[in-house]
Motif scaffolding. Sequence first.
Motif, PDB file in Angstrom:
ATOM      1  N   GLU A 196       0.821  -1.217   0.000  1.00 44.31           N
ATOM      2  CA  GLU A 196       0.000   0.000   0.000  1.00 44.31           C
ATOM      3  C   GLU A 196       0.858   1.272   0.000  1.00 44.31           C
ATOM      4  N   ARG A 197       2.123   1.127   0.355  1.00 49.44           N
ATOM      5  CA  ARG A 197       3.042   2.271   0.373  1.00 49.44           C
ATOM      6  C   ARG A 197       3.913   2.228  -0.887  1.00 49.44           C
ATOM      7  N   PRO A 198       4.709   3.246  -1.141  1.00 49.54           N
ATOM      8  CA  PRO A 198       5.718   3.114  -2.193  1.00 49.54           C
ATOM      9  C   PRO A 198       6.608   1.907  -1.866  1.00 49.54           C
ATOM     10  N   HIS A 199       6.842   1.038  -2.833  1.00 43.24           N
ATOM     11  CA  HIS A 199       7.617  -0.173  -2.534  1.00 43.24           C
ATOM     12  C   HIS A 199       8.422  -0.610  -3.743  1.00 43.24           C
ATOM     13  N   LEU A 200       9.519  -1.320  -3.462  1.00 40.94           N
ATOM     14  CA  LEU A 200      10.371  -1.862  -4.521  1.00 40.94           C
ATOM     15  C   LEU A 200       9.656  -3.003  -5.230  1.00 40.94           C
ATOM     16  N   VAL A 201       9.760  -3.026  -6.552  1.00 38.88           N
ATOM     17  CA  VAL A 201       9.213  -4.162  -7.300  1.00 38.88           C
ATOM     18  C   VAL A 201      10.256  -4.848  -8.187  1.00 38.88           C
ATOM     19  N   PHE A 202      11.428  -4.203  -8.343  1.00 41.03           N
ATOM     20  CA  PHE A 202      12.437  -4.828  -9.205  1.00 41.03           C
ATOM     21  C   PHE A 202      13.805  -4.261  -8.868  1.00 41.03           C
ATOM     22  N   PHE A 203      14.812  -5.134  -8.935  1.00 41.92           N
ATOM     23  CA  PHE A 203      16.191  -4.736  -8.668  1.00 41.92           C
ATOM     24  C   PHE A 203      17.100  -5.549  -9.574  1.00 41.92           C
ATOM     25  N   LEU A 204      17.984  -4.846 -10.291  1.00 46.27           N
ATOM     26  CA  LEU A 204      18.866  -5.557 -11.204  1.00 46.27           C
ATOM     27  C   LEU A 204      20.248  -4.902 -11.224  1.00 46.27           C
ATOM     28  N   HIS A 205      21.097  -5.332 -10.293  1.00 40.21           N
ATOM     29  CA  HIS A 205      22.516  -4.945 -10.240  1.00 40.21           C
ATOM     30  C   HIS A 205      22.745  -3.452  -9.973  1.00 40.21           C
ATOM     31  N   ASP A 206      22.233  -2.582 -10.846  1.00 42.09           N
ATOM     32  CA  ASP A 206      22.446  -1.146 -10.641  1.00 42.09           C
ATOM     33  C   ASP A 206      21.185  -0.360 -10.990  1.00 42.09           C
ATOM     34  N   GLU A 207      20.055  -1.030 -10.940  1.00 41.06           N
ATOM     35  CA  GLU A 207      18.796  -0.414 -11.339  1.00 41.06           C
ATOM     36  C   GLU A 207      17.694  -0.846 -10.374  1.00 41.06           C
ATOM     37  N   VAL A 208      16.823   0.101  -9.983  1.00 41.97           N
ATOM     38  CA  VAL A 208      15.653  -0.266  -9.174  1.00 41.97           C
ATOM     39  C   VAL A 208      14.391   0.259  -9.847  1.00 41.97           C
ATOM     40  N   VAL A 209      13.286  -0.442  -9.601  1.00 39.76           N
ATOM     41  CA  VAL A 209      11.972   0.046 -10.005  1.00 39.76           C
ATOM     42  C   VAL A 209      11.114   0.095  -8.739  1.00 39.76           C
ATOM     43  N   VAL A 210      10.562   1.282  -8.462  1.00 41.15           N
ATOM     44  CA  VAL A 210       9.669   1.481  -7.318  1.00 41.15           C
ATOM     45  C   VAL A 210       8.263   1.694  -7.847  1.00 41.15           C
ATOM     46  N   HIS A 211       7.292   1.042  -7.228  1.00 43.04           N
ATOM     47  CA  HIS A 211       5.880   1.230  -7.562  1.00 43.04           C
ATOM     48  C   HIS A 211       5.303   2.148  -6.488  1.00 43.04           C
ATOM     49  N   THR A 212       4.741   3.276  -6.909  1.00 43.72           N
ATOM     50  CA  THR A 212       4.333   4.276  -5.919  1.00 43.72           C
ATOM     51  C   THR A 212       3.025   4.959  -6.316  1.00 43.72           C
ATOM     52  N   PRO A 213       2.221   5.312  -5.311  1.00 40.29           N
ATOM     53  CA  PRO A 213       1.080   6.182  -5.619  1.00 40.29           C
ATOM     54  C   PRO A 213       1.597   7.430  -6.333  1.00 40.29           C
ATOM     55  N   GLY A 214       0.882   7.866  -7.361  1.00 37.01           N
ATOM     56  CA  GLY A 214       1.361   8.961  -8.198  1.00 37.01           C
ATOM     57  C   GLY A 214       1.724  10.218  -7.423  1.00 37.01           C
ATOM     58  N   HIS A 215       0.961  10.548  -6.383  1.00 40.38           N
ATOM     59  CA  HIS A 215       1.210  11.816  -5.692  1.00 40.38           C
ATOM     60  C   HIS A 215       2.495  11.785  -4.876  1.00 40.38           C
ATOM     61  N   LEU A 216       3.073  10.590  -4.679  1.00 39.95           N
ATOM     62  CA  LEU A 216       4.334  10.493  -3.928  1.00 39.95           C
ATOM     63  C   LEU A 216       5.554  10.328  -4.844  1.00 39.95           C
ATOM     64  N   ALA A 217       5.323  10.295  -6.151  1.00 41.91           N
ATOM     65  CA  ALA A 217       6.418   9.950  -7.080  1.00 41.91           C
ATOM     66  C   ALA A 217       7.601  10.905  -6.960  1.00 41.91           C
ATOM     67  N   ALA A 218       7.329  12.187  -6.831  1.00 42.78           N
ATOM     68  CA  ALA A 218       8.441  13.155  -6.762  1.00 42.78           C
ATOM     69  C   ALA A 218       9.259  12.931  -5.486  1.00 42.78           C
ATOM     70  N   GLU A 219       8.555  12.655  -4.372  1.00 42.97           N
ATOM     71  CA  GLU A 219       9.285  12.381  -3.127  1.00 42.97           C
ATOM     72  C   GLU A 219      10.098  11.094  -3.240  1.00 42.97           C
ATOM     73  N   VAL A 220       9.525  10.083  -3.904  1.00 44.64           N
ATOM     74  CA  VAL A 220      10.264   8.835  -4.104  1.00 44.64           C
ATOM     75  C   VAL A 220      11.543   9.104  -4.891  1.00 44.64           C
ATOM     76  N   ALA A 221      11.433   9.915  -5.939  1.00 40.23           N
ATOM     77  CA  ALA A 221      12.619  10.225  -6.754  1.00 40.23           C
ATOM     78  C   ALA A 221      13.697  10.879  -5.893  1.00 40.23           C
ATOM     79  N   ASP A 222      13.286  11.770  -4.988  1.00 37.99           N
ATOM     80  CA  ASP A 222      14.260  12.393  -4.079  1.00 37.99           C
ATOM     81  C   ASP A 222      14.914  11.352  -3.178  1.00 37.99           C
ATOM     82  N   GLU A 223      14.099  10.476  -2.627  1.00 38.33           N
ATOM     83  CA  GLU A 223      14.629   9.473  -1.691  1.00 38.33           C
ATOM     84  C   GLU A 223      15.588   8.511  -2.385  1.00 38.33           C
ATOM     85  N   VAL A 224      15.283   8.178  -3.643  1.00 32.70           N
ATOM     86  CA  VAL A 224      16.178   7.294  -4.404  1.00 32.70           C
ATOM     87  C   VAL A 224      17.564   7.938  -4.511  1.00 32.70           C
TER      88      VAL A 224
END
Length: 551
Positions: free
Chosen positions: A490-518
């Motif tokens: 239900e929160r922003p969460h990791l869905v994929f990780f590959l050596h030097d790449e991550v994919v986070v699945h996040t509610p749209g309104h939190l996307a900018a904050e997720v980008a900062d946290e990354v």
Amino acid sequence: MNRVVLVRRGASVEARECGDDGRVVGTARLPAEELAGFVRAREPGRVRWVWDDTTRWYPGLLDAGVRVERCTDLRLTHAVLRRSPFVDQSLLTDDETPGWDALQPVSATEAALFPLDDPADRLDPVGEHRRQRVALAAAEERSRLDLLLAAESSGALAAAEMTHAGLPWRADVHERLLTELLGPRPTAGRRPAVLEGLLAEIRRALRVPELNPDSPGELLRALHAAGLPVPDTRSWTLERLDHPGIPALLEYKRLSRLLQANGWNWLDTWVRDGRFRPWFLPGGVVTGRWASSGGGALSVPVQVRPAAVADQGWRFVVADVAQLEPRVLAGMSGDTAMAEAARSADLYEGMVAAGAVAGRADAKVGMLGAMYGGTRGESGRMMPRLARRYPRAIGLVEEAARAGERGELVHTLLGRGSPPPAGEWAARPVDLGEPADEELPREVRDRHRRSWGRFTRNFVVQGTGAEWALCWLADLRNRLWRLGSGTVAERPHLVFFLHDEVVVHTPGHLAAEVADEVRHAAAAAGRLLFGSFPVDFPLDVSVVRSWAEAG
DNA sequence: GAAGGAAGCGCC
DNA sequence: AAAGGGCGCTTCCTTC
């Protein structure tokens, strides 16, 4: 930090409170079905849960809606400590050690099939934990090992959470893509229409009416008969040929690969309820990289990534590090000149700007050669220049290669040790003159030595890169948790990780904050590994609806 | 018919 | 003169 070792006892669970030295100071016993409630209640008190193996405990907790912040995965930490040159092995080993050495992770299906006969149940987690604490307390480079063990265990939590949440996958989008490229789904055992068309063209052009291009042997004979003296049937070999059948053959290979690896069968097998759920295997590669199992998660082709689509109102935040391994090499070797080049968003352009090489392509091929051991052709010609400009960085990988050639062990920055070399060549010191009868000829031994040297050369860089990525992932996981409320999915969460790449699945309104946290997590990982040494890890970050739009 | 190696190709 | 790291997966093909 409170440490609580969880132990299975048939239908109940023992929770054994430990001190930092691993000595038990208290025990609670509870029915297995009360475990999730127990963990949920204790979690806010900053507990480090200690268990034999995350794959045996955490999926059930996640299904019950319980997330934990930190754990010690004894299986993974055991594997690291057993190979670490920082550790006195006599403090770690015991009669049980072979059992821990052999312990394998489980997948949910196996757990359901064989719940009663698990080799893990014949091992004592309390004793193993105590041995590990004692060995760690006496280890050289204690703080580096602490960091590595914590990161490795966090990775196990992240891996279980990614499988739990799953990567959003639109089967309808994937099917449309397949139909556009291959034609409608054929009945079992038949080729799709587009492949049939290409096949007819290939057979005509090569004048072999029954040719099966899926058989390398048959295809090679057909090419030879057509006057094309190729050594193999690889695409890049065929690309250089001028013959009317070749374009159709290359297109056939491309589409046939898509069908076999990521076609309708793949969808049927791996996508359920709108999610792709591969198994991620932390520590699955000797260098410390993750492996995966199921669905080829580590090689999802760009071709099918349009089918990875965020849920309605959600977004993917996709982030990858540019040139992770050269940056890691600059940091671990303390090479300030290379770190200066790494100040640029493009490290290779930074090398050009510093006048070390003439062009970006030279920089790239030279650095890849330095890290992989390529010394032939272009990359070999670059090495003397690079060694002059970046003596510490190049010196580090060269020394790792020489150590491997001598049959010695190498280790990563945080202390993951390389495996001992196997094989007859390694049993002999380097300079014993001509071999006796029945021993390997000298040139065969030398070939093995150089090959192992390329492995150890790459081990130190790939392995330290994996450590950086684990620290990034572990920190990001906790930052994402703090951004939302509710369960993991239900929160922003990791869905994929590959050596030097991550994919986070996040509610749209939190996307900018997720980008900062990354980005913050990447900076934090750099400080954890390299302290104040000035090496940057710039990210490419995209906020997208579909994975294919990233980059 | 099962098992395992090799070829080939996808990802980093 | 020759010398390029790490994986997973599917198919073909050989061996037992």
